[in-house]
Design a protein around this motif. Structure first.
Motif, mmCIF file in Angstrom:
data_model
loop_
_atom_site.group_PDB
_atom_site.id
_atom_site.type_symbol
_atom_site.label_atom_id
_atom_site.label_comp_id
_atom_site.label_asym_id
_atom_site.label_seq_id
_atom_site.Cartn_x
_atom_site.Cartn_y
_atom_site.Cartn_z
ATOM 1 N N TYR A 1 20.344 23.267 23.237
ATOM 2 C CA TYR A 1 19.755 24.029 24.339
ATOM 3 C C TYR A 1 20.833 24.347 25.366
ATOM 4 N N PHE A 8 15.757 24.870 30.206
ATOM 5 C CA PHE A 8 16.660 24.801 29.071
ATOM 6 C C PHE A 8 16.085 25.622 27.926
ATOM 7 N N VAL A 9 16.916 26.499 27.365
ATOM 8 C CA VAL A 9 16.498 27.456 26.356
ATOM 9 C C VAL A 9 17.155 27.095 25.023
ATOM 10 N N SER A 10 16.360 27.107 23.966
ATOM 11 C CA SER A 10 16.915 26.819 22.643
ATOM 12 C C SER A 10 17.931 27.900 22.276
ATOM 13 N N GLU A 11 18.973 27.480 21.559
ATOM 14 C CA GLU A 11 19.990 28.447 21.149
ATOM 15 C C GLU A 11 19.452 29.408 20.094
ATOM 16 N N ASN A 23 12.081 27.037 21.605
ATOM 17 C CA ASN A 23 11.190 27.274 22.752
ATOM 18 C C ASN A 23 11.406 28.678 23.327
#
Length: 91
Positions: free
Chosen positions: A3, A12-15, A56
């Motif tokens: 993330y 936090f953002v998933s790659e 996500n």
């Protein structure tokens, strides 16, 4: 899943991002029939597997199946009991 923090938002953002261009039953959207062929059951399965893998981050657009992909994604998140604040949706 790895993330990355989204700026200074604390989110936090998933790659990896799940694109939803294929969401939308072909019969409903003849012009999108070659691309979009997934109904609600299939969408729920894909979204559930993605979430289980740590994704996500979802990409959709109102032009995908004339808005059907957004509706299907939203319904899927509701069906799976996912809180809106727990996912990032780009549209």
């Amino acid at each position: 899943m790895r993330y990355n923090q989204l700026g200074n938002t604390g989110m936090f953002v998933s790659e990896l991002c799940l694109g939803t261009m294929t969401f939308g039953a072909a019969g409903e959207n003849a012009q999108w029939g070659l691309i979009a062929s997934l109904d609600q059951k299939a969408v729920d399965e894909i979204v559930a597997r993605s979430l289980a893998a740590g994704v996500n981050f979802f990409d959709t657009a109102d032009v995908y199946s004339f808005g059907a992909s957004e509706r299907l994604l939203g319904q899927s998140l509701r069906n799976l009991g996912v809180k809106r604040q727990d996912v990032i949706i780009a549209t």
